[in-house]
Write a protein that holds these residues in place. Structure first.
Motif, PDB file in Angstrom:
ATOM      1  N   UNK A 180       0.870  -1.170   0.000  1.00 44.26           N
ATOM      2  CA  UNK A 180       0.000   0.000   0.000  1.00 44.26           C
ATOM      3  C   UNK A 180       0.911   1.226   0.000  1.00 44.26           C
ATOM      4  N   UNK A 181       0.649   2.181  -0.886  1.00 45.53           N
ATOM      5  CA  UNK A 181       1.578   3.305  -1.035  1.00 45.53           C
ATOM      6  C   UNK A 181       0.856   4.652  -1.041  1.00 45.53           C
ATOM      7  N   UNK A 182      -0.323   4.714  -0.429  1.00 47.02           N
ATOM      8  CA  UNK A 182      -1.050   5.980  -0.369  1.00 47.02           C
ATOM      9  C   UNK A 182      -0.216   7.066   0.299  1.00 47.02           C
ATOM     10  N   UNK A 183       0.432   6.701   1.405  1.00 48.38           N
ATOM     11  CA  UNK A 183       1.226   7.675   2.146  1.00 48.38           C
ATOM     12  C   UNK A 183       2.381   8.205   1.299  1.00 48.38           C
ATOM     13  N   UNK A 207      -1.928  -4.366   7.674  1.00 49.60           N
ATOM     14  CA  UNK A 207      -1.794  -4.502   6.217  1.00 49.60           C
ATOM     15  C   UNK A 207      -2.780  -5.534   5.674  1.00 49.60           C
ATOM     16  N   UNK A 208      -2.928  -6.642   6.372  1.00 48.50           N
ATOM     17  CA  UNK A 208      -3.860  -7.693   5.950  1.00 48.50           C
ATOM     18  C   UNK A 208      -5.306  -7.215   5.984  1.00 48.50           C
ATOM     19  N   UNK A 209      -5.574  -6.184   6.761  1.00 48.45           N
ATOM     20  CA  UNK A 209      -6.917  -5.626   6.863  1.00 48.45           C
ATOM     21  C   UNK A 209      -7.084  -4.364   6.016  1.00 48.45           C
ATOM     22  N   UNK A 210      -6.167  -4.159   5.076  1.00 45.52           N
ATOM     23  CA  UNK A 210      -6.289  -3.054   4.133  1.00 45.52           C
ATOM     24  C   UNK A 210      -5.987  -1.692   4.712  1.00 45.52           C
TER      25      UNK A 210
END
Length: 300
Positions: free
Chosen positions: A7-10, A72-75
């Protein structure tokens, strides 16, 4: 084997120059992540990422890497704190490579609090590295090499690494030297300690961080009562909650809600000075959306 793409939103928000919002959530002091997940889910859509602490104040809690993997596993996008206190250079590299494999990309590199401050004061500290050398180590891993300059057989890591900063440090020249060392070592973002003096933060941004092109997030702490503020003044080095804030909390019919209003005012101040806020609301993370709403910060 289950694959978890990063995840790379940040990172995208940081590189796009958006106003960044992160929040701190502690792993459980035990094996059940339910409460941690509940708090994190309440923050989804309001913050770009959630910091998972690594034995903050040298108090035993679940592994920050494991807790980050659960988020992370929970999005939910984590920032995994890694402290040097408890690991030698082998253990640090092992956990960083593990983070990469789990799709965890955001790392906050910390020296770590002294063991004597925590609940296992006779434990043996490690501190083979400190935060600057940990940043340098991550820089090597991101270039495809281990600490011994040996190539990583599976290719380079891709970790987006940040560092802590204390804009209220007494010595501006010393602060500047350490800030520049962290920049040179590859820090891509900075999260500050609790900010109580916003004039000092503005001075730091104009005299030290100006032109660095890396976001600085001001630490905003939810004060729950006058007693809580007085405790921080006694026990947190380098922080002084002003008397007028303590008096506001003491006079308030509902000190917690007054603390929410104070934190919202501080978020508004930070938006005028730096590139983001790092929200700290120990055991009341559920109030962070309310603080952001009062500050006029819309959902992401």
């Amino acid at each position: 084997m289950t694959s978890y793409p990063p995840l790379t939103t940040f990172r995208r928000a940081a590189q796009a120059g958006e106003f960044l919002i992160t929040a701190e959530v502690a792993p459980p002091k035990g094996c059940d992540p339910t409460h941690m997940l509940e708090m994190a889910r309440l923050l989804k859509g309001r913050v770009h990422a959630i910091n998972i602490t690594d034995g903050s104040r040298a108090v035993l809690r679940m592994s920050s890497l494991v807790a980050s993997a659960i988020l992370r596993q929970n999005g939910i996008e984590p920032i995994c704190q890694i402290a040097c206190r408890d690991r030698n250079v082998i253990g640090l590299q092992a956990d960083l490579m593990g983070a990469q494999a789990l799709g965890i990309r955001n790392i906050l590199a910390l020296t770590g609090d002294p063991v004597k401050a925590g609940d296992h004061p006779t434990a043996r500290p490690v501190f083979e590295l400190e935060s600057v050398r940990l940043l340098q180590l991550i820089q090597k891993l991101n270039a495809g090499f281990d600490a011994n300059e040996k190539p990583l057989p599976d290719g380079a890591t891709d970790l987006f690494v940040g560092a802590a900063v204390d804009p209220q440090s007494g010595s501006l020249s010393g602060l500047q030297r350490r800030f520049e060392r962290k920049l040179a070592a590859g820090a891509q973002f900075f999260q500050s300690q609790l900010i109580s003096d916003f004039d000092q933060l503005e001075k730091f941004m104009s005299h030290v961080a100006a032109g660095c092109n890396k976001p600085v997030l001001a630490g905003i702490f939810l004060l729950k009562s006058a007693k809580n503020a007085q405790f921080i003044n006694r026990c947190v080095p380098g922080v002084h909650i002003p008397d007028h804030i303590i008096e506001r909390l003491d006079r308030a019919a509902d000190p917690l809600q007054e603390g929410v209003r104070i934190a919202a005012e501080q978020v508004k101040l930070a938006r005028q000075i730096c590139q983001g806020v790092h929200m700290m609301a120990v055991k009341r993370e559920d109030l962070i959306p309310q603080i952001l709403d009062l500050a006029g910060v819309p959902p992401l």
